[in-house]
Design a protein around this motif. Sequence first.
Motif, PDB file in Angstrom:
ATOM      1  N   ALA A 185      77.965  85.785  89.633  1.00  0.00           N
ATOM      2  CA  ALA A 185      77.722  87.216  89.885  1.00  0.00           C
ATOM      3  C   ALA A 185      78.772  87.774  90.844  1.00  0.00           C
ATOM      4  CB  ALA A 185      76.341  87.398  90.480  1.00  0.00           C
TER       5      ALA A 185
ATOM      6  N   ARG B 274      71.609  92.030  97.852  1.00  0.00           N
ATOM      7  CA  ARG B 274      70.810  92.125  96.629  1.00  0.00           C
ATOM      8  C   ARG B 274      69.598  91.188  96.661  1.00  0.00           C
ATOM      9  NH1 ARG B 274      73.018  95.233  92.714  1.00  0.00           N
ATOM     10  NH2 ARG B 274      75.227  95.676  92.849  1.00  0.00           N
TER      11      ARG B 274
ATOM     12  N   LEU C  43      73.796  89.918  83.098  1.00  0.00           N
ATOM     13  CA  LEU C  43      72.895  89.892  84.246  1.00  0.00           C
ATOM     14  C   LEU C  43      72.804  91.300  84.816  1.00  0.00           C
ATOM     15  CD1 LEU C  43      71.272  88.369  86.477  1.00  0.00           C
ATOM     16  CD2 LEU C  43      73.435  88.198  87.712  1.00  0.00           C
ATOM     17  N   ASN C  44      71.568  91.807  84.902  1.00  0.00           N
ATOM     18  CA  ASN C  44      71.306  93.124  85.481  1.00  0.00           C
ATOM     19  C   ASN C  44      70.223  92.994  86.535  1.00  0.00           C
ATOM     20  OD1 ASN C  44      72.011  93.598  82.432  1.00  0.00           O
ATOM     21  ND2 ASN C  44      72.560  95.461  83.495  1.00  0.00           N
ATOM     22  N   ASP C  45      70.212  93.941  87.488  1.00  0.00           N
ATOM     23  CA  ASP C  45      69.121  93.965  88.458  1.00  0.00           C
ATOM     24  C   ASP C  45      68.117  95.040  88.062  1.00  0.00           C
ATOM     25  OD1 ASP C  45      70.044  96.420  89.377  1.00  0.00           O
ATOM     26  OD2 ASP C  45      70.790  95.643  91.285  1.00  0.00           O
ATOM     27  N   GLN C  46      67.090  95.224  88.894  1.00  0.00           N
ATOM     28  CA  GLN C  46      66.007  96.149  88.576  1.00  0.00           C
ATOM     29  C   GLN C  46      66.459  97.593  88.463  1.00  0.00           C
ATOM     30  OE1 GLN C  46      63.590  95.154  91.881  1.00  0.00           O
ATOM     31  NE2 GLN C  46      64.446  96.693  93.221  1.00  0.00           N
TER      32      GLN C  46
ATOM     33  N   ARG D 180      65.666  91.560  94.991  1.00  0.00           N
ATOM     34  CA  ARG D 180      65.587  92.408  93.807  1.00  0.00           C
ATOM     35  C   ARG D 180      65.157  91.580  92.612  1.00  0.00           C
ATOM     36  NH1 ARG D 180      70.691  96.556  93.604  1.00  0.00           N
ATOM     37  NH2 ARG D 180      70.359  97.499  95.624  1.00  0.00           N
ATOM     38  N   TYR D 181      64.655  92.277  91.602  1.00  0.00           N
ATOM     39  CA  TYR D 181      64.270  91.629  90.354  1.00  0.00           C
ATOM     40  C   TYR D 181      65.479  91.635  89.426  1.00  0.00           C
ATOM     41  CZ  TYR D 181      61.829  90.793  85.976  1.00  0.00           C
ATOM     42  OH  TYR D 181      61.424  90.280  84.777  1.00  0.00           O
ATOM     43  N   TYR D 182      65.824  90.490  88.882  1.00  0.00           N
ATOM     44  CA  TYR D 182      66.963  90.366  87.978  1.00  0.00           C
ATOM     45  C   TYR D 182      66.500  89.848  86.628  1.00  0.00           C
ATOM     46  CZ  TYR D 182      69.632  90.526  92.298  1.00  0.00           C
ATOM     47  OH  TYR D 182      70.153  90.910  93.494  1.00  0.00           O
TER      48      TYR D 182
ATOM     49  N   LEU E 112      75.094  85.537  94.270  1.00  0.00           N
ATOM     50  CA  LEU E 112      74.430  86.830  94.425  1.00  0.00           C
ATOM     51  C   LEU E 112      74.661  87.340  95.845  1.00  0.00           C
ATOM     52  CD1 LEU E 112      70.981  86.330  92.668  1.00  0.00           C
ATOM     53  CD2 LEU E 112      72.862  87.773  91.917  1.00  0.00           C
TER      54      LEU E 112
END
Length: 93
Positions: free
Chosen positions: A88, A22, A62-65, A25-27, A18
């Motif tokens: 990532a 980043r 996998l995505n972030d907020q 952040r919320y993932y 990561l």
Amino acid sequence: FDLKPVKGGTVRGRVEGLPAERAGRYYFVGCERGVVSVAAALEPDGTFTIRGVPPGRWQLKLNDQTGAFLATGEADTDGEPVVLTIRAGGGGK
């Protein structure tokens, strides 16, 4: 037709690489196959556990907020836990 309950499996793994920008952040990591989707939050140490995943092959994302897509991979539960490492950055496995 006859419906039978199926015991769900578990998909476990961790995210490596990561980017520092980043951090904090919320993932979340989601399992998708057709219209079925199951997701779990990424833990601070980069690990994830998705429970109740029906047997079969799944696409992981996998995505972030913000909704930014960061990586993808595949897992095959077959009703058994699977360990998968998603790398990532680069959007690859």
